[in-house]
Structure formats: structure tokens, C-alpha cells
Design a protein around this motif. Structure first.
Motif, mmCIF file in Angstrom:
data_model
loop_
_atom_site.group_PDB
_atom_site.id
_atom_site.type_symbol
_atom_site.label_atom_id
_atom_site.label_comp_id
_atom_site.label_asym_id
_atom_site.label_seq_id
_atom_site.Cartn_x
_atom_site.Cartn_y
_atom_site.Cartn_z
ATOM 1 N N GLU A 53 0.817 -1.212 0.000
ATOM 2 C CA GLU A 53 0.000 0.000 0.000
ATOM 3 C C GLU A 53 0.854 1.266 0.000
ATOM 4 N N ILE A 54 2.144 1.129 -0.273
ATOM 5 C CA ILE A 54 3.038 2.280 -0.394
ATOM 6 C C ILE A 54 3.554 2.308 -1.828
ATOM 7 N N ASP A 55 3.397 3.439 -2.497
ATOM 8 C CA ASP A 55 3.766 3.521 -3.906
ATOM 9 C C ASP A 55 5.230 3.159 -4.122
ATOM 10 N N ARG A 56 5.486 2.451 -5.201
ATOM 11 C CA ARG A 56 6.859 2.059 -5.536
ATOM 12 C C ARG A 56 7.769 3.271 -5.697
ATOM 13 N N ASN A 57 7.176 4.424 -6.037
ATOM 14 C CA ASN A 57 7.976 5.649 -6.140
ATOM 15 C C ASN A 57 8.684 5.960 -4.825
ATOM 16 N N ALA A 64 17.320 5.767 -4.014
ATOM 17 C CA ALA A 64 18.084 6.778 -4.751
ATOM 18 C C ALA A 64 18.752 7.783 -3.819
ATOM 19 N N ALA A 65 18.066 8.136 -2.739
ATOM 20 C CA ALA A 65 18.573 9.181 -1.844
ATOM 21 C C ALA A 65 19.499 8.648 -0.759
ATOM 22 N N GLU A 66 19.193 7.455 -0.234
ATOM 23 C CA GLU A 66 19.846 6.988 0.976
ATOM 24 C C GLU A 66 20.818 5.831 0.776
ATOM 25 N N ASP A 67 20.527 4.945 -0.184
ATOM 26 C CA ASP A 67 21.259 3.678 -0.191
ATOM 27 C C ASP A 67 21.128 2.988 -1.538
ATOM 28 N N VAL A 211 17.199 3.874 -10.740
ATOM 29 C CA VAL A 211 16.853 2.776 -9.833
ATOM 30 C C VAL A 211 15.964 1.767 -10.551
ATOM 31 N N ARG A 212 14.982 2.268 -11.289
ATOM 32 C CA ARG A 212 14.073 1.383 -12.016
ATOM 33 C C ARG A 212 14.791 0.699 -13.187
ATOM 34 N N ARG A 213 15.540 1.499 -13.969
ATOM 35 C CA ARG A 213 16.195 0.947 -15.164
ATOM 36 C C ARG A 213 17.202 -0.137 -14.804
#
Length: 222
Positions: A53-57, A64-67, A211-213
Motif C-alpha cells: 500500500e506504499i507507492d513504488r515511487n 536513490a537518496a539513501e542507499d 533505480v528502475r532501469r
């Protein structure tokens, strides 16, 4: 000395037993509260949501930001730790080298602040959750206990506070701005960032595509 040694052995055994019990419990049960929440003088606003229930974004944004190596490391990014130590030795702005796994271990089982003792406990709990929880559960817990604003904890509570919507429907820029504020959620603006913070959020949004690619979130969704 024998009595002292016996007491210390029992104390250690009790700590290990209790820590294993808690880690096993929280593999399946939502974390009800953390030391950080209890010690927050601003109160607590939180709403546990399963990762589905949390968007993949939001997942892409925190990676991307942390790790960026979240899916490939064993809980510790040794290169990031070495770089942070070298930078901090020079003085100036302090940098951290903690992974999402380490931050989750600290947030759930320990307290904020430094010190070698707490760092040692953090490493111990990091090893446990990596082995017992796995990456998907670590991410789920992280996104539910991380401080996302003043008295606000978790992606759902943050999304409701800043955007008036569920974490299930965050767009890439919204997720990126929340991730940009995570290191200093009491000081960094999410809704109306300016200057460096606004640019940092845009940089994270651009990295989310990578991250996605490159499948850097594969361990969360495979």
C-alpha cells in the motif's frame, strides 16, 4: 569474580534471547512504537501500511537518496562508511555512511545519537534483521517508522501531512521530496523546498529512473 562472571553471562544470554525474540516478532507484527517516538516531545502521528500500500515511487526515492546498494550489500556499505570517515576526519559538515538496514535497526531497537556502544548494538541488530527479515521486510519497516516530519512517522503519515493523500498514490516528485527531507525531517521542508533542498529533491527524482532501469530495487519486488 565467579559470581560476577556468571551474572554477566546470564545478562548477555538474556539480551541475546530478548533481541532474537523481538526481531522474530517484528518480522510479522507491525512495530507499535520506538524509542525515538516515545522521546519526541511533539507527539506521534503514524499509520502503519503494508509495503503493497506504499507507492513504488517511495521505495525508489529512498534507495536513490539513501542507499543505492540496498539490494546488493549485506547490511553495510563499507565504501560509504570509509568515505564518510575520511570526510569527517577533515572537519566541516558531518556525513553519515549508514545504510537503510542500519537506519532501520537503529530506529526500531535503539535510540538516536552516536557513540561506539550504540554503533556496536546497531551493527548487531543490522546483522539480525538482514538474516531474519530480509530486504523486503526491512524496507517495509523502514518506510513505516522513519521520521518524516515533526511528530510524524512513516510514509503514510508523511504523505497525508504534506500532500493530503495516501502513500499509495505518491508521484515521483512527491516521493523524492519526502526522501530528500528524511535525514533532517524537523528542519527540511517537504512541501515548499527552496534552494539546495529543492535541487536535491529534483536530483533524487532523476536518480529514481536509474533505480528502475538498473533494477536497484529488485530485492524488494522480486
Amino acid at each position: 569474580m565467579r559470581r560476577i562472571s556468571l551474572f554477566l553471562i546470564k545478562l548477555l544470554a538474556g539480551f541475546i534471547g530478548l533481541s532474537l525474540l523481538l526481531v522474530l516478532l517484528f518480522k510479522f507484527v507491525p512495530v507499535p512504537v520506538t524509542a525515538t517516538m516515545v522521546m519526541d516531545g511533539n507527539g506521534i502521528t503514524k499509520d502503519w501500511e503494508p509495503l503493497a500500500e506504499i507507492d513504488r515511487n517511495m521505495v525508489s526515492a529512498v534507495i536513490a537518496a539513501e542507499d543505492g546498494k540496498f539490494c546488493s550489500h549485506d547490511g553495510f556499505d563499507r565504501k560509504a562508511i570509509e568515505d564518510a570517515m575520511a570526510n569527517n576526519a577533515k572537519g566541516g559538515r558531518i556525513r553519515g555512511g549508514s545504510t537503510i538496514s542500519q537506519q532501520t535497526a537503529k530506529n526500531v531497537f535503539l535510540w538516536q545519537g552516536g557513540g561506539y556502544f550504540r554503533k556496536g548494538l546497531e551493527a548487531y541488530f543490522t546483522l539480525l534483521i538482514e538474516k531474519i527479515w530480509g530486504k523486503r521486510r526491512i524496507m517495509e519497516v523502514y518506510l513505516n517508522v522513519a521520521e518524516t516530519g515533526i511528530g510524524t512517522y512513516g510514509a503514510e503519515a508523511g504523505a497525508q501531512r504534506y500532500f493530503g493523500k495516501s502513500a499509495a498514490s505518491l508521484d515521483p516528485l512527491e516521493a523524492a521530496r519526502m526522501a530528500a527531507a528524511l535525514p533532517l525531517p524537523k528542519e527540511r521542508s517537504v512541501k515548499n523546498p527552496r534552494g539546495w533542498l529543492r535541487g536535491h529533491g529534483s536530483t533524487i527524482a532523476a536518480r529514481m529512473g536509474q533505480v528502475r532501469r538498473d533494477g536497484l530495487d529488485y530485492c524488494v519486488y522480486d
